[in-house]
Motif scaffolding. Structure first.
Motif, mmCIF file in Angstrom:
data_model
loop_
_atom_site.group_PDB
_atom_site.id
_atom_site.type_symbol
_atom_site.label_atom_id
_atom_site.label_comp_id
_atom_site.label_asym_id
_atom_site.label_seq_id
_atom_site.Cartn_x
_atom_site.Cartn_y
_atom_site.Cartn_z
ATOM 1 N N LYS A 87 0.837 -1.198 0.000
ATOM 2 C CA LYS A 87 0.000 0.000 0.000
ATOM 3 C C LYS A 87 0.881 1.261 0.000
ATOM 4 O O LYS A 87 2.101 1.179 0.217
ATOM 5 C CB LYS A 87 -0.916 -0.041 1.227
ATOM 6 C CG LYS A 87 -1.887 -1.227 1.230
ATOM 7 C CD LYS A 87 -2.738 -1.239 2.495
ATOM 8 C CE LYS A 87 -3.689 -2.411 2.514
ATOM 9 N NZ LYS A 87 -4.539 -2.419 3.747
ATOM 10 N N HIS A 104 -16.314 -3.591 1.264
ATOM 11 C CA HIS A 104 -16.352 -2.697 2.432
ATOM 12 C C HIS A 104 -17.127 -1.403 2.161
ATOM 13 O O HIS A 104 -17.067 -0.471 2.966
ATOM 14 C CB HIS A 104 -14.925 -2.331 2.868
ATOM 15 C CG HIS A 104 -14.125 -3.500 3.346
ATOM 16 N ND1 HIS A 104 -14.534 -4.321 4.360
ATOM 17 C CD2 HIS A 104 -12.920 -3.994 2.931
ATOM 18 C CE1 HIS A 104 -13.629 -5.270 4.564
ATOM 19 N NE2 HIS A 104 -12.642 -5.096 3.701
ATOM 20 N N ARG A 163 -1.202 -14.803 3.681
ATOM 21 C CA ARG A 163 -1.947 -14.197 4.793
ATOM 22 C C ARG A 163 -1.193 -14.387 6.107
ATOM 23 O O ARG A 163 -1.204 -13.518 6.973
ATOM 24 C CB ARG A 163 -3.348 -14.808 4.893
ATOM 25 C CG ARG A 163 -4.240 -14.539 3.688
ATOM 26 C CD ARG A 163 -4.829 -13.168 3.656
ATOM 27 N NE ARG A 163 -5.757 -12.920 4.726
ATOM 28 C CZ ARG A 163 -6.499 -11.813 4.823
ATOM 29 N NH1 ARG A 163 -6.396 -10.852 3.902
ATOM 30 N NH2 ARG A 163 -7.315 -11.642 5.825
ATOM 31 N N ILE A 172 -4.139 0.151 12.021
ATOM 32 C CA ILE A 172 -4.972 -0.587 11.056
ATOM 33 C C ILE A 172 -5.150 0.184 9.742
ATOM 34 O O ILE A 172 -5.253 -0.407 8.673
ATOM 35 C CB ILE A 172 -6.342 -0.949 11.672
ATOM 36 C CG1 ILE A 172 -7.084 -1.946 10.773
ATOM 37 C CG2 ILE A 172 -7.183 0.290 11.953
ATOM 38 C CD1 ILE A 172 -8.323 -2.549 11.402
ATOM 39 N N GLY A 173 -5.178 1.499 9.823
ATOM 40 C CA GLY A 173 -5.362 2.307 8.616
ATOM 41 C C GLY A 173 -4.071 2.512 7.837
ATOM 42 O O GLY A 173 -4.071 3.119 6.764
HETATM 43 P P1 IDP Z 1 -7.253 -7.391 5.413
HETATM 44 O O1 IDP Z 1 -6.518 -6.281 4.695
HETATM 45 O O2 IDP Z 1 -6.415 -7.959 6.538
HETATM 46 O O3 IDP Z 1 -7.800 -8.461 4.480
HETATM 47 P P2 IDP Z 1 -9.988 -6.348 5.724
HETATM 48 O O4 IDP Z 1 -10.870 -6.594 6.911
HETATM 49 O O5 IDP Z 1 -10.371 -6.966 4.429
HETATM 50 O O6 IDP Z 1 -8.504 -6.726 6.167
HETATM 51 O O7 IDP Z 1 -9.920 -4.773 5.561
HETATM 52 C C1 IDP Z 1 -9.324 -4.211 4.408
HETATM 53 C C2 IDP Z 1 -8.506 -3.027 4.817
HETATM 54 O O8 IDP Z 1 -9.380 -2.013 5.268
HETATM 55 C C3 IDP Z 1 -7.552 -3.258 5.984
HETATM 56 O O9 IDP Z 1 -6.329 -3.829 5.590
HETATM 57 C C4 IDP Z 1 -7.365 -1.846 6.502
HETATM 58 O O10 IDP Z 1 -6.410 -1.136 5.698
HETATM 59 C C5 IDP Z 1 -8.738 -1.243 6.273
HETATM 60 N N1 IDP Z 1 -9.554 -1.306 7.478
HETATM 61 C C6 IDP Z 1 -10.251 -2.350 7.946
HETATM 62 N N2 IDP Z 1 -10.875 -2.051 9.084
HETATM 63 C C7 IDP Z 1 -10.560 -0.762 9.347
HETATM 64 C C8 IDP Z 1 -10.908 0.154 10.385
HETATM 65 O O11 IDP Z 1 -11.630 -0.161 11.323
HETATM 66 N N3 IDP Z 1 -10.377 1.408 10.282
HETATM 67 C C9 IDP Z 1 -9.563 1.801 9.270
HETATM 68 N N4 IDP Z 1 -9.230 0.978 8.283
HETATM 69 C C10 IDP Z 1 -9.714 -0.281 8.307
#
Ligand code: IDP
Length: 152
Positions: free
Chosen positions: A11, A54, A87, A111-112
């Motif tokens: 990313k 999402h 993964r 997470i972001g």
């Molecule tokens: P993953 O990337 O581990 O497969 P997913 O749940 O598919 O996770 O979420 C996709 C992406 O969305 C995450 O990698 C993250 O960048 C973002 N994301 C997920 N949940 C949140 C959140 O609660 N706040 C901000 N970004 C989030």
């Protein structure tokens, strides 16, 4: 039967922080085969399709803004079990919950800004590879040392 492939993307935070070589190296050292690689700044259309699942989530707009904010390194890696293995190499979505030794566990705190994406299932891998790459951008090749990677 075609070998398993996964879509992996570094990313914009991973690119900006100079982590491309570090992350690529982990997949190379594991023994998977790189069959596609390019750097691009995704369009909003591409980002919204990629994260379409999402769409209704509160973080969706911010996620699309972030993913389109700069260059992403998009990759396709090939090998038996590569989807699940990638993964594991990547680690949990929340970096503070990701195990040390994983990419997110070692290289991220938020997470972001969790530096990398990896397909979560065969259907999503097929969809994402088709979304990000033309078939002509993928290489069919055999590493010269394949016999030292896989028995038989
Ligand atoms: P993953 O990337 O581990 O497969 P997913 O749940 O598919 O996770 O979420 C996709 C992406 O969305 C995450 O990698 C993250 O960048 C973002 N994301 C997920 N949940 C949140 C959140 O609660 N706040 C901000 N970004 C989030």
């Amino acid at each position: 039967m075609a070998a398993e492939r996964s879509f992996i993307a570094i990313k914009p935070d991973g690119v900006q922080r100079g982590l491309v070589g570090e992350i690529l190296g982990r997949f190379e050292r594991k023994g998977f085969k790189l069959v596609g690689l390019k750097q691009l700044t995704p369009s909003r259309e591409l980002a919204e399709s990629h994260y379409g699942v999402h769409r209704e989530r509160p973080f969706f707009a911010g996620l699309v803004d972030f993913i389109t904010s700069g260059p992403v390194v998009a990759m396709v890696w090939e090998g038996d079990g590569v989807i699940a293995s990638a993964r594991k190499l990547i680690g949990a979505t929340k970096p503070l919950e990701a195990e040390p030794g994983t990419i997110r566990g070692d290289l991220a705190i938020n997470i972001g800004r969790n530096v990398i994406h990896g397909s979560d299932a065969p259907e999503t891998a097929e969809f994402e590879i088709g979304l990000w790459f033309q078939p002509s951008e993928l290489s069919d090749w055999s590493p010269a040392d394949q016999v030292w990677r896989v028995e038989g």
